[in-house]
Motif scaffolding. Structure first.
Motif, PDB file in Angstrom:
ATOM      1  N   LYS A   2      25.741  44.648  31.036  1.00 41.82           N
ATOM      2  CA  LYS A   2      25.022  43.405  31.320  1.00 41.82           C
ATOM      3  C   LYS A   2      25.940  42.276  31.751  1.00 41.82           C
ATOM      4  CE  LYS A   2      21.220  45.414  30.312  1.00 41.82           C
ATOM      5  NZ  LYS A   2      20.370  45.895  31.413  1.00 41.82           N
ATOM      6  N   ASN A   3      27.188  42.277  31.311  1.00 40.61           N
ATOM      7  CA  ASN A   3      28.115  41.198  31.647  1.00 40.61           C
ATOM      8  C   ASN A   3      29.268  41.741  32.487  1.00 40.61           C
ATOM      9  OD1 ASN A   3      26.666  39.226  30.172  1.00 40.61           O
ATOM     10  ND2 ASN A   3      27.654  39.874  28.278  1.00 40.61           N
ATOM     11  N   ILE A   4      29.308  41.331  33.750  1.00 42.17           N
ATOM     12  CA  ILE A   4      30.301  41.825  34.709  1.00 42.17           C
ATOM     13  C   ILE A   4      31.197  40.666  35.119  1.00 42.17           C
ATOM     14  CG2 ILE A   4      30.633  42.857  36.989  1.00 42.17           C
ATOM     15  CD1 ILE A   4      27.872  44.166  36.640  1.00 42.17           C
ATOM     16  N   PRO A  82      35.601  28.818  35.098  1.00 43.51           N
ATOM     17  CA  PRO A  82      37.005  28.423  35.081  1.00 43.51           C
ATOM     18  C   PRO A  82      37.598  28.684  33.697  1.00 43.51           C
ATOM     19  CG  PRO A  82      35.606  26.490  34.882  1.00 43.51           C
ATOM     20  CD  PRO A  82      34.690  27.669  35.022  1.00 43.51           C
ATOM     21  N   LEU A  83      38.703  29.396  33.644  1.00 41.59           N
ATOM     22  CA  LEU A  83      39.349  29.705  32.379  1.00 41.59           C
ATOM     23  C   LEU A  83      40.751  29.104  32.355  1.00 41.59           C
ATOM     24  CD1 LEU A  83      38.412  33.472  31.806  1.00 41.59           C
ATOM     25  CD2 LEU A  83      37.373  31.454  30.756  1.00 41.59           C
ATOM     26  N   GLU A  84      41.090  28.544  31.226  1.00 32.53           N
ATOM     27  CA  GLU A  84      42.400  27.905  31.077  1.00 32.53           C
ATOM     28  C   GLU A  84      43.480  28.931  30.798  1.00 32.53           C
ATOM     29  OE1 GLU A  84      44.775  25.403  27.650  1.00 32.53           O
ATOM     30  OE2 GLU A  84      42.586  25.511  27.589  1.00 32.53           O
ATOM     31  N   GLY A  85      44.654  28.749  31.414  1.00 35.22           N
ATOM     32  CA  GLY A  85      45.823  29.557  31.083  1.00 35.22           C
ATOM     33  C   GLY A  85      46.058  30.718  32.019  1.00 35.22           C
ATOM     34  N   GLU A  86      46.661  31.792  31.479  1.00 39.06           N
ATOM     35  CA  GLU A  86      46.977  32.986  32.248  1.00 39.06           C
ATOM     36  C   GLU A  86      45.802  33.962  32.185  1.00 39.06           C
ATOM     37  OE1 GLU A  86      49.615  33.357  34.066  1.00 39.06           O
ATOM     38  OE2 GLU A  86      50.609  31.518  33.399  1.00 39.06           O
ATOM     39  N   LEU A  87      45.517  34.609  33.310  1.00 38.32           N
ATOM     40  CA  LEU A  87      44.361  35.500  33.400  1.00 38.32           C
ATOM     41  C   LEU A  87      44.417  36.616  32.364  1.00 38.32           C
ATOM     42  CD1 LEU A  87      41.812  35.909  35.165  1.00 38.32           C
ATOM     43  CD2 LEU A  87      43.145  37.530  36.521  1.00 38.32           C
ATOM     44  N   LEU A  88      45.601  37.191  32.157  1.00 35.42           N
ATOM     45  CA  LEU A  88      45.741  38.320  31.248  1.00 35.42           C
ATOM     46  C   LEU A  88      45.486  37.937  29.801  1.00 35.42           C
ATOM     47  CD1 LEU A  88      48.897  40.047  32.764  1.00 35.42           C
ATOM     48  CD2 LEU A  88      46.507  40.656  33.077  1.00 35.42           C
ATOM     49  N   GLU A  89      45.594  36.657  29.482  1.00 33.25           N
ATOM     50  CA  GLU A  89      45.303  36.178  28.136  1.00 33.25           C
ATOM     51  C   GLU A  89      43.899  35.588  28.045  1.00 33.25           C
ATOM     52  OE1 GLU A  89      48.354  33.373  27.308  1.00 33.25           O
ATOM     53  OE2 GLU A  89      49.970  34.857  27.282  1.00 33.25           O
ATOM     54  N   ALA A  90      43.455  34.952  29.123  1.00 33.48           N
ATOM     55  CA  ALA A  90      42.162  34.264  29.102  1.00 33.48           C
ATOM     56  C   ALA A  90      40.991  35.246  29.064  1.00 33.48           C
ATOM     57  CB  ALA A  90      42.045  33.348  30.326  1.00 33.48           C
ATOM     58  N   ILE A  91      41.087  36.361  29.793  1.00 31.83           N
ATOM     59  CA  ILE A  91      39.982  37.316  29.822  1.00 31.83           C
ATOM     60  C   ILE A  91      39.740  37.959  28.458  1.00 31.83           C
ATOM     61  CG2 ILE A  91      39.244  39.554  30.735  1.00 31.83           C
ATOM     62  CD1 ILE A  91      40.214  38.692  33.453  1.00 31.83           C
ATOM     63  N   PRO A  92      40.770  38.456  27.743  1.00 32.08           N
ATOM     64  CA  PRO A  92      40.511  39.013  26.408  1.00 32.08           C
ATOM     65  C   PRO A  92      39.892  37.998  25.453  1.00 32.08           C
ATOM     66  CG  PRO A  92      42.662  39.697  27.189  1.00 32.08           C
ATOM     67  CD  PRO A  92      42.161  38.679  28.161  1.00 32.08           C
ATOM     68  N   GLN A  93      40.308  36.759  25.549  1.00 29.73           N
ATOM     69  CA  GLN A  93      39.739  35.730  24.686  1.00 29.73           C
ATOM     70  C   GLN A  93      38.267  35.513  25.002  1.00 29.73           C
ATOM     71  OE1 GLN A  93      41.098  34.209  22.010  1.00 29.73           O
ATOM     72  NE2 GLN A  93      39.071  33.297  21.717  1.00 29.73           N
ATOM     73  N   PHE A  94      37.939  35.446  26.280  1.00 27.31           N
ATOM     74  CA  PHE A  94      36.547  35.276  26.689  1.00 27.31           C
ATOM     75  C   PHE A  94      35.723  36.500  26.288  1.00 27.31           C
ATOM     76  CE2 PHE A  94      33.046  35.548  29.782  1.00 27.31           C
ATOM     77  CZ  PHE A  94      32.477  34.295  29.615  1.00 27.31           C
ATOM     78  N   ASN A  95      36.318  37.679  26.366  1.00 26.04           N
ATOM     79  CA  ASN A  95      35.638  38.914  25.997  1.00 26.04           C
ATOM     80  C   ASN A  95      35.242  38.921  24.525  1.00 26.04           C
ATOM     81  OD1 ASN A  95      34.737  41.682  26.219  1.00 26.04           O
ATOM     82  ND2 ASN A  95      36.654  42.308  25.287  1.00 26.04           N
ATOM     83  N   GLU A  97      34.246  36.523  22.814  1.00 27.89           N
ATOM     84  CA  GLU A  97      33.106  35.637  22.601  1.00 27.89           C
ATOM     85  C   GLU A  97      31.855  36.086  23.348  1.00 27.89           C
ATOM     86  OE1 GLU A  97      34.578  31.882  23.876  1.00 27.89           O
ATOM     87  OE2 GLU A  97      36.212  31.838  22.411  1.00 27.89           O
ATOM     88  N   HIS A  98      32.021  36.822  24.466  1.00 28.12           N
ATOM     89  CA  HIS A  98      30.876  37.122  25.321  1.00 28.12           C
ATOM     90  C   HIS A  98      30.681  38.607  25.625  1.00 28.12           C
ATOM     91  CE1 HIS A  98      31.794  32.861  26.091  1.00 28.12           C
ATOM     92  NE2 HIS A  98      30.510  32.742  26.335  1.00 28.12           N
ATOM     93  N   ALA A  99      31.521  39.478  25.103  1.00 29.55           N
ATOM     94  CA  ALA A  99      31.355  40.929  25.261  1.00 29.55           C
ATOM     95  C   ALA A  99      31.191  41.350  26.728  1.00 29.55           C
ATOM     96  CB  ALA A  99      30.170  41.425  24.441  1.00 29.55           C
ATOM     97  N   ILE A 100      32.286  41.280  27.471  1.00 27.50           N
ATOM     98  CA  ILE A 100      32.282  41.726  28.866  1.00 27.50           C
ATOM     99  C   ILE A 100      32.218  43.253  28.907  1.00 27.50           C
ATOM    100  CG2 ILE A 100      33.619  41.799  31.007  1.00 27.50           C
ATOM    101  CD1 ILE A 100      32.336  39.097  30.358  1.00 27.50           C
ATOM    102  N   ASP A 101      31.311  43.784  29.719  1.00 25.28           N
ATOM    103  CA  ASP A 101      31.120  45.232  29.802  1.00 25.28           C
ATOM    104  C   ASP A 101      31.947  45.875  30.910  1.00 25.28           C
ATOM    105  OD1 ASP A 101      28.978  45.401  27.779  1.00 25.28           O
ATOM    106  OD2 ASP A 101      27.844  44.219  29.234  1.00 25.28           O
ATOM    107  N   LEU A 102      32.285  45.089  31.945  1.00 24.55           N
ATOM    108  CA  LEU A 102      32.970  45.657  33.101  1.00 24.55           C
ATOM    109  C   LEU A 102      33.734  44.574  33.847  1.00 24.55           C
ATOM    110  CD1 LEU A 102      33.194  48.292  34.927  1.00 24.55           C
ATOM    111  CD2 LEU A 102      31.327  47.290  36.279  1.00 24.55           C
ATOM    112  N   ILE A 103      34.969  44.888  34.237  1.00 24.42           N
ATOM    113  CA  ILE A 103      35.736  44.025  35.133  1.00 24.42           C
ATOM    114  C   ILE A 103      35.741  44.683  36.509  1.00 24.42           C
ATOM    115  CG2 ILE A 103      37.999  43.034  35.674  1.00 24.42           C
ATOM    116  CD1 ILE A 103      38.616  43.015  32.699  1.00 24.42           C
TER     117      ILE A 103
END
Length: 266
Positions: A2-4, A82-95, A97-103
């Motif tokens: 559901k979350n891509i 928009p996410l603050e910081g480095e992508l490799l750190e920001a995505i896991p943090q967002f995940n 909170e929001h349970a990303i199913d697919l990148i």
């Protein structure tokens, strides 16, 4: 699924919007939401400039929205993120909170002068993330998925819920899964065992002997005519060696078809 999540601007494929459009088309079929991500770096806090970082966030949001304006959203919710910081750190943090199913990532340009299949950041995401990753070739347009070629060396899948993404794709599109087991020089007797959950979704099975998993895939592509290739990233074997470096060279691996990378073992 559901979350891509789609990082914007990592490759030519994402800069020219073909990657976002693919993600939107896929999300429409899956009933999902697309998060279009761009990172910004906050400046040190300053008493004299209290609103600078908020302005940077607004600029990043505007940049994403400009890219989204050219999309055919087809009724899919596409959220600028928009996410603050480095992508490799920001995505896991967002995940968390929001349970990303697919990148969804784009491969590098198909230009012969570009030696890379995946660049530094994209390769790092595939290597380090716990989230399934779908890699889309440059300029590839979405088509319904009818046949999936899953290439494995071992039939043992230890990671909990590792098969969830591919099971959802098979169900959504009414697709068939053709399993190719590639027996390499380090093939072990226990690799012949197949987890029941995997066996239940397989339409056809075939084995071959090749030096690497990649060579096995290449040998059977014309025979299978898949719309999607699916592999597991494990600690042992070809794909673990492939991502020892963050970048992936075309001479080591290249796919002209969408490539779904699942986590296969802890």
């Amino acid at each position: 699924m559901k979350n891509i999540l789609v990082p914007v601007g990592l490759s030519e494929n994402s800069i020219n919007n073909s990657l976002l459009q693919y993600a939107v088309d896929l999300a429409k079929e899956l009933g999902g939401t697309v998060y279009a991500v761009e990172v910004f770096k906050e400046l040190p806090r300053s008493g004299s400039l209290p609103s600078v970082n908020e302005t940077l966030k607004e600029i990043s949001t505007s940049s994403i929205e400009e890219k989204l304006s050219a999309l055919d959203k087809k009724g899919v919710e596409v959220i600028p993120l928009p996410l603050e910081g480095e992508l490799l750190e920001a995505i896991p943090q967002f995940n968390l909170e929001h349970a990303i199913d697919l990148i969804v990532l784009g491969s590098e340009s198909s230009d012969l002068n570009n030696p890379y299949f995946l660049g530094e950041t994209s390769g790092s995401l595939v290597k380090k993330t716990e989230i399934p990753v779908l890699i889309i070739p440059s300029q590839h347009k979405f088509t319904p998925i009818k046949t999936v070629l899953m290439a494995v060396k071992s039939g043992v899948v230890k990671k909990k819920n590792a098969l969830t993404p591919i099971k959802e794709i098979l169900t959504t599109f009414g697709a068939e899964l053709k399993l190719l087991q590639v027996k390499t020089a380090d093939f072990l007797p226990e690799d012949s065992e197949f987890q029941k959950e995997l066996g239940e979704i397989v339409s056809t099975y075939k084995s071959s002997e090749n030096a690497t998993l990649f060579q096995g895939v290449l040998e059977h592509l014309n025979e299978t005519h898949p719309d999607l290739i699916c592999v597991f990233r494990r600690k042992r074997g070809f794909f673990s060696k492939l991502w020892e470096e963050n970048t992936v060279l075309k001479k080591d691996f290249e796919s002209r078809l969408p490539l779904l990378v699942l986590r296969g073992a802890d």
